[in-house]
Write a protein that holds these residues in place. Structure first.
Motif, PDB file in Angstrom:
ATOM      1  N   ASP A 159      -2.966  49.777 -38.253  1.00 27.70           N
ATOM      2  CA  ASP A 159      -3.689  50.347 -36.773  1.00 27.70           C
ATOM      3  C   ASP A 159      -4.335  49.292 -36.062  1.00 27.70           C
ATOM      4  O   ASP A 159      -4.898  49.197 -34.885  1.00 27.70           O
ATOM      5  CB  ASP A 159      -4.754  51.472 -36.841  1.00 27.70           C
ATOM      6  CG  ASP A 159      -4.124  52.762 -37.461  1.00 27.70           C
ATOM      7  OD1 ASP A 159      -3.102  53.254 -36.903  1.00 27.70           O
ATOM      8  OD2 ASP A 159      -4.856  53.327 -38.327  1.00 27.70           O
ATOM      9  N   ASP A 160      -4.458  47.876 -36.879  1.00 30.40           N
ATOM     10  CA  ASP A 160      -5.023  46.529 -36.244  1.00 30.40           C
ATOM     11  C   ASP A 160      -4.148  46.407 -34.994  1.00 30.40           C
ATOM     12  O   ASP A 160      -2.935  45.941 -34.922  1.00 30.40           O
ATOM     13  CB  ASP A 160      -4.999  45.524 -37.158  1.00 30.40           C
ATOM     14  CG  ASP A 160      -5.632  44.499 -36.558  1.00 30.40           C
ATOM     15  OD1 ASP A 160      -6.506  44.437 -36.051  1.00 30.40           O
ATOM     16  OD2 ASP A 160      -5.227  43.229 -36.820  1.00 30.40           O
ATOM     17  N   GLY A 161      -4.782  45.990 -33.793  1.00 34.20           N
ATOM     18  CA  GLY A 161      -4.284  45.992 -32.615  1.00 34.20           C
ATOM     19  C   GLY A 161      -3.485  46.948 -31.861  1.00 34.20           C
ATOM     20  O   GLY A 161      -3.002  46.657 -30.795  1.00 34.20           O
ATOM     21  N   VAL A 162      -3.712  48.059 -32.350  1.00 34.70           N
ATOM     22  CA  VAL A 162      -3.136  49.350 -31.620  1.00 34.70           C
ATOM     23  C   VAL A 162      -4.134  49.864 -31.015  1.00 34.70           C
ATOM     24  O   VAL A 162      -5.326  49.987 -30.894  1.00 34.70           O
ATOM     25  CB  VAL A 162      -2.679  50.512 -32.846  1.00 34.70           C
ATOM     26  CG1 VAL A 162      -2.363  51.660 -31.935  1.00 34.70           C
ATOM     27  CG2 VAL A 162      -1.760  50.019 -33.678  1.00 34.70           C
ATOM     28  N   PRO A 163      -3.427  50.252 -29.584  1.00 37.50           N
ATOM     29  CA  PRO A 163      -4.339  50.878 -28.422  1.00 37.50           C
ATOM     30  C   PRO A 163      -4.640  52.494 -28.531  1.00 37.50           C
ATOM     31  O   PRO A 163      -3.558  53.307 -28.762  1.00 37.50           O
ATOM     32  CB  PRO A 163      -3.431  50.615 -27.172  1.00 37.50           C
ATOM     33  CG  PRO A 163      -2.059  50.559 -27.455  1.00 37.50           C
ATOM     34  CD  PRO A 163      -2.336  49.949 -28.816  1.00 37.50           C
ATOM     35  N   VAL A 164      -5.887  52.840 -28.487  1.00 31.91           N
ATOM     36  CA  VAL A 164      -6.181  54.370 -28.678  1.00 31.91           C
ATOM     37  C   VAL A 164      -6.342  54.560 -27.128  1.00 31.91           C
ATOM     38  O   VAL A 164      -7.397  53.945 -26.370  1.00 31.91           O
ATOM     39  CB  VAL A 164      -7.602  54.575 -29.432  1.00 31.91           C
ATOM     40  CG1 VAL A 164      -7.759  55.969 -29.201  1.00 31.91           C
ATOM     41  CG2 VAL A 164      -7.087  54.210 -30.844  1.00 31.91           C
TER      42      VAL A 164
END
Length: 431
Positions: A203-208
């Motif tokens: 999830d590192d760097g993934v946009p929510v």
């Protein structure tokens, strides 16, 4: 003000008298199959609404439009209401179409289309004013996350009408949120959605993304990028040897560790034992010279950072050194057999060192040449020994005793011990 009031009163009296006359005419000439229709209208606040009153099979009956307070907006093509936002778009025997610009929330309600027949007909057009929400606000409970931990995020859409709907998307996957709707004092709606999920290193760097769905707006969203810290990823690579690890050879291992934050400490240990005393450890590199079977075991590279600790194992299995077949020693053999390496397993399931066979062709050739030379020298020494022994031998004879006192040879023979009987026993000995 007095003139304005008198004018309005005169207009109302005129419309009243006109309506009475129309009703009287309608009573004398009843109309059959006249249908009055209209449509509901939804409009975004500040934009323009169109209200249409339509008549099918009209016989010149009068059409008028009333506001929710039943005030006449248009009577035929005349506008008694002093509101310049209402404008006539079209007037005919079959339609009265009026526009309302700069719509506000106070304009919302039920508008009435009337057709003066006997009895009068009415149709209703509901105007719904849409108020888009303000910019969505997304908040995270934790700015920096650690893998495996649970986090919470909220998204808020304020002051909308009707209430908005909020959706969540993390990467390319939609996640369910828990919405909460509140009605404010000004009859607006505020919606808050709460999202809870467990983060991983992927999830590192993934946009929510928080997506707000509302009939007044499209593609209304806010997003926040995740920052996730995670334990090191550790991997051991064999630099040397490329094949099987054998006795007498050297071993070189490299340990690579990646994490967030980057691990500051990388350490080598031997499971259930000590690392050999002469092993050289430099950062993530492990070097061992002159391997022997006592070094067998599991070597572990351990890396750590503020999130946690990880490791990777290398199982060392030391094989026997390559051996050759014995050299024949009998003199009847004139040719030699080239030395061959003993068979060994292609690999060992407990070791990552056995990835191929070592190259022993050069050593075997050299050993064969040395064996041939030694054998040739031995043969040469034997031949030379026999030759020298034959040409340097000594003769031993038993001459007649007393021959030295004889006057001549015949006398010496006669005086010899044993006379002629012993002469036959004289022999030569060859050594």
């Amino acid at each position: 003000m007095a003139n304005t009031g008198s004018s309005s009163l005169a207009t109302i009296l005129f419309l009243f008298m006109l309506q009475a006359a129309l009703h009287k005419g309608a009573a004398q000439y009843p109309v059959v199959s006249q249908n009055l229709v209209t449509d509901n209208v939804s409009v975004v606040e500040g934009e323009m609404a169109i209200i249409s009153c339509r008549v099918k099979n009209n016989d010149d009956s009068v059409i008028q439009l009333l506001n929710p307070n039943r005030q006449t907006i248009y009577f035929r093509d005349m506008r008694p209401l002093k509101d310049a936002r209402f404008q006539l778009v079209n007037f005919s025997d079959n339609e009265l179409r009026v526009s309302l610009s700069n719509v506000s929330l106070s304009d919302e309600g039920r508008y009435v289309c009337q057709l003066y027949t006997d009895p009068p007909q009415e149709a209703y057009a509901d105007i719904t004013v849409l108020i888009p929400p303000g910019n969505p606000i997304i908040e995270a409970r934790d700015e920096v996350l650690s893998e495996g931990n649970e986090t919470e995020m909220t998204c808020t859409a304020m002051s909308s009408k009707p209430a908005a709907t909020i959706r969540w998307v993390k990467g390319d996957k939609e996640l369910p949120g828990k919405p909460k709707v509140e009605l404010t004092y000004d009859k607006m709606y505020t919606v808050t959605s709460r999202l809870t999920f467990t983060v991983s290193r992927e999830d590192d760097g993934v946009p929510v993304v928080c997506i707000v769905d509302h009939p007044a707006v499209k593609d209304f969203q806010a997003q926040k990028y995740l920052e996730v810290q995670y334990k090191p990823e550790v991997k051991i690579f064999v630099e040397f040897p490329q094949g099987l690890t054998r006795e007498g050879e050297n071993l070189e291992l490299t340990c690579q560790a990646k994490g967030k934050p980057q691990p500051q400490r990388v350490n080598w240990v031997k499971v259930d034992d000590d690392v050999p005393s002469h092993a050289v450890i430099t950062g993530g590199d492990l070097y061992i010279e002159n391997l022997n079977k006592s070094y067998n075991g599991t070597y572990r590279c351990v890396a750590s950072n503020s999130v946690g600790e990880s490791y990777d194992d290398y199982i060392l299995y030391v094989y026997d050194a390559p051996t050759t077949t014995p050299i024949p020693t009998t003199a009847t053999i004139t040719s030699t057999t080239m030395p061959t390496t003993m068979p060994y397993p292609e690999g060992n399931p407990d070791s990552r060192a056995g990835e191929g066979a070592p190259r022993t062709v050069d050593h075997a050739v050299i050993g064969g040449v040395v064996a041939v030379v030694v054998f040739a020298m031995l043969c040469l020494l034997i031949v030379l020994g026999r030759y020298f022994a034959r040409h340097k031998g000594t003769y031993f004879t038993h001459e007649a005793k007393g021959a030295d006192d004889a006057a001549d040879a015949d006398t010496a023979i006669i005086n010899a011990e044993g006379g002629h009987t012993n002469s036959d026993e004289k022999k030569e000995y060859y050594i």
